[in-house]
Enzyme design. Structure first.
Site, mmCIF file in Angstrom:
data_model
loop_
_atom_site.group_PDB
_atom_site.id
_atom_site.type_symbol
_atom_site.label_atom_id
_atom_site.label_comp_id
_atom_site.label_asym_id
_atom_site.label_seq_id
_atom_site.Cartn_x
_atom_site.Cartn_y
_atom_site.Cartn_z
ATOM 1 N N ALA A 1 8.432 11.099 -36.675
ATOM 2 C CA ALA A 1 7.223 11.403 -35.901
ATOM 3 C C ALA A 1 6.576 10.115 -35.385
ATOM 4 O O ALA A 1 6.065 10.074 -34.260
ATOM 5 C CB ALA A 1 6.242 12.204 -36.749
ATOM 6 N N GLY B 1 8.700 9.191 -32.528
ATOM 7 C CA GLY B 1 8.575 10.231 -31.506
ATOM 8 C C GLY B 1 7.259 10.164 -30.763
ATOM 9 O O GLY B 1 7.200 10.406 -29.549
ATOM 10 N N ASP B 2 6.189 9.821 -31.473
ATOM 11 C CA ASP B 2 4.876 9.670 -30.843
ATOM 12 C C ASP B 2 4.930 8.606 -29.750
ATOM 13 O O ASP B 2 4.439 8.808 -28.642
ATOM 14 C CB ASP B 2 3.845 9.316 -31.917
ATOM 15 C CG ASP B 2 2.463 9.044 -31.347
ATOM 16 O OD1 ASP B 2 1.950 9.891 -30.597
ATOM 17 O OD2 ASP B 2 1.894 7.985 -31.661
ATOM 18 N N ALA B 3 5.551 7.482 -30.058
ATOM 19 C CA ALA B 3 5.654 6.388 -29.092
ATOM 20 C C ALA B 3 6.533 6.772 -27.905
ATOM 21 O O ALA B 3 6.182 6.507 -26.748
ATOM 22 C CB ALA B 3 6.202 5.139 -29.776
#
Length: 144
Positions: free
Chosen positions: A29, A32-34
């Site tokens: 996560a 994935g956020d970046a």
């Protein structure tokens, strides 16, 4: 960092320390956020005549926990079983942090979405990330 790491060929600059399936959902996560935020920013920059303040407001609306939760809900029927499993692991992961601008359920679903994006990134599924991000953005732009 004492060990020298070098860029690999392709769009994945560094290999993770272990296979994507063995990485913590919170680590997936985190990445994935970046990846999702960069994808949203690239989309917004591709539009004509946007000022920096408008870019920031638009990006914030698309990368919020509320938006990511809604996108996951919209996309869930089209996810593969493997993708659903990865998202489920992300949703159930204990992050240890308390959401600031979202309720707990939205926050967990946003973490699931980010986990999925991180997993797809580390398994080299760039086209699938593009499909998911594009579908998610188009879905959110249609929302009132």
């Amino acid at each position: 960092m004492s060990e020298e790491r070098k860029f690999q060929n392709g769009w994945l600059p560094y290999e993770p320390s272990k296979p994507a399936r063995l990485l913590s959902p919170i680590v997936l996560a985190y990445v994935g956020d970046a990846i999702y935020e960069v994808s949203v920013r690239q989309y917004l920059v591709s539009l004509p005549n946007l000022r920096p303040n408008h870019l920031h407001r638009s990006a914030t609306g698309l990368v919020s926990a509320k938006a990511q939760s809604a996108i996951l809900g919209f996309l869930e029927p089209s996810l593969t079983e493997e993708e659903k499993d990865v998202a489920r692991q992300g949703r159930n992961a204990k992050s240890g942090s308390i959401p600031k601008n979202a309720d707990v359920l939205e926050y967990r679903h946003a973490t699931a979405f980010e986990c999925l994006i991180g997993y797809l990134y580390y398994t080299g599924q760039q086209e699938r990330i593009q499909e998911i991000v594009n579908s998610g953005i188009q879905f959110m732009l249609k929302q009132p």
